[in-house]
Design an enzyme around this catalytic site. Sequence first.
Site, PDB file in Angstrom:
ATOM      1  N   TYR A  62      23.424  37.482  -5.171  1.00  0.00           N
ATOM      2  CA  TYR A  62      24.008  37.242  -3.841  1.00  0.00           C
ATOM      3  C   TYR A  62      24.248  35.758  -3.590  1.00  0.00           C
ATOM      4  O   TYR A  62      25.221  35.376  -2.941  1.00  0.00           O
ATOM      5  CB  TYR A  62      23.139  37.879  -2.744  1.00  0.00           C
ATOM      6  CG  TYR A  62      23.263  39.370  -2.789  1.00  0.00           C
ATOM      7  CD1 TYR A  62      22.312  40.160  -3.428  1.00  0.00           C
ATOM      8  CD2 TYR A  62      24.411  39.982  -2.285  1.00  0.00           C
ATOM      9  CE1 TYR A  62      22.480  41.525  -3.529  1.00  0.00           C
ATOM     10  CE2 TYR A  62      24.589  41.350  -2.392  1.00  0.00           C
ATOM     11  CZ  TYR A  62      23.626  42.113  -3.017  1.00  0.00           C
ATOM     12  OH  TYR A  62      23.812  43.465  -3.138  1.00  0.00           O
ATOM     13  N   HIS A 117      28.059  47.701   5.528  1.00  0.00           N
ATOM     14  CA  HIS A 117      27.222  47.408   4.361  1.00  0.00           C
ATOM     15  C   HIS A 117      26.561  46.038   4.459  1.00  0.00           C
ATOM     16  O   HIS A 117      26.045  45.541   3.460  1.00  0.00           O
ATOM     17  CB  HIS A 117      28.056  47.484   3.077  1.00  0.00           C
ATOM     18  CG  HIS A 117      28.463  48.883   2.738  1.00  0.00           C
ATOM     19  ND1 HIS A 117      29.496  49.166   1.865  1.00  0.00           N
ATOM     20  CD2 HIS A 117      28.000  50.084   3.154  1.00  0.00           C
ATOM     21  CE1 HIS A 117      29.625  50.479   1.751  1.00  0.00           C
ATOM     22  NE2 HIS A 117      28.739  51.059   2.537  1.00  0.00           N
ATOM     23  N   CYS A 144      10.690  32.052   5.783  1.00  0.00           N
ATOM     24  CA  CYS A 144      11.539  32.554   6.872  1.00  0.00           C
ATOM     25  C   CYS A 144      11.094  31.894   8.175  1.00  0.00           C
ATOM     26  O   CYS A 144       9.931  31.497   8.319  1.00  0.00           O
ATOM     27  CB  CYS A 144      11.486  34.074   6.976  1.00  0.00           C
ATOM     28  SG  CYS A 144       9.944  34.724   7.523  1.00  0.00           S
ATOM     29  N   ASN A 210      46.657  51.409  -0.678  1.00  0.00           N
ATOM     30  CA  ASN A 210      45.829  51.026  -1.813  1.00  0.00           C
ATOM     31  C   ASN A 210      46.710  50.655  -3.004  1.00  0.00           C
ATOM     32  O   ASN A 210      47.797  51.221  -3.169  1.00  0.00           O
ATOM     33  CB  ASN A 210      44.896  52.191  -2.167  1.00  0.00           C
ATOM     34  CG  ASN A 210      43.636  51.710  -2.880  1.00  0.00           C
ATOM     35  OD1 ASN A 210      42.830  50.972  -2.316  1.00  0.00           O
ATOM     36  ND2 ASN A 210      43.516  52.104  -4.137  1.00  0.00           N
TER      37      ASN A 210
END
Length: 242
Positions: A62, A117, A144, A210
């Site tokens: 990611y 998503h 965090c 598409n």
Amino acid sequence: MKHDLNQKNFQHIVILTGAGISAESGIKTFRDHNGLWENHRIEDVASPEGFERDPSMVYNFYNKRREQLLSPDLKPNFGHLALAKLEKNFHGKTTLVTQNVDNLHESAGQQNIIHMHGELLKMRCLTTNEVFTTEQSFDGQTLCACCQRPNQLRPHIVWFGEVPFSMDRIQLELSNCDLFFSIGTSGQVYPAAMFGQIAKQNGALTVEINKDPTENSPFFDKSIIGKAGEILPPFVDNFLNS
Ligand code: BV8
């Protein structure tokens, strides 16, 4: 005639986009990888099991995609811009549901977006579920902001085997819309792959745009083959000016 694609016939549009709408911006689609990333099956990398087994591989997967997304030469394409123009000028309601985790619809000016998503520019604390925006790479060592501990952060992305976000809202939109577009998606990932049939069952006219025909093409009222960046600008202008 309901099948006439002009805006007078419609009040509520739902648009589903997939990786194909970002392809002309230079972001590889899922299929371009042949479902693989650095010799791993994407379902393995983009999964809770994959994260459990090898978190650094998943962080890396990611972080690399976030870096690409943030590179200065990566921009929304004419397909994204046409959909934002449709939303701005259509007299009724437009809801865009995207399977994509990039922010190119936002960058193009789209307002009403559901990222089913998740989003590449967000991360989530495993303990508190608090979500933070991020443009930086992060990994297990990143503390965090809520717990100030390592190994708490994960990408705010829906992995294979996890429940997509905003499914109740999406179901409501699909039951209320009268026009449904599926754009740039192979229709191989569920439950998004079912949205066209759900909209159709609820009375909407359904249109697929598409580059290639998909397994779902026969179920759409109209299937337009071509690149989103080429098809959408004239399509949207004709629809709005009809
Ligand atoms: C879930 C984030 C339960 C990760 C992604 C049946 C029912 C329910 C579930 C399943 C089922 N069968 C299997 C499942 C499980 C699974 C699944 O679908 N597996 C697949 C592999 C069979 N689904 C799940 O696990 C989902 N969760 O089901 O929970 C549930 C169900 C219902 C209600 C409540 C709970 C979660 C799936 C989410 C996975 N995460 N993304 C990440 O991105 O890293 S999915 C991932 O795949 C991306 O989002 C990406 O968008 C997507 C791939 O699909 P596409 O977008 O379509 O991309 P693809 O490359 O395949 O196709 C691109 C298309 O564009 C092509 O057709 C190409 O021709 C076209 N194209 C290319 N260039 C252009 C173009 N078109 C136009 N113009 C161009 N220029």
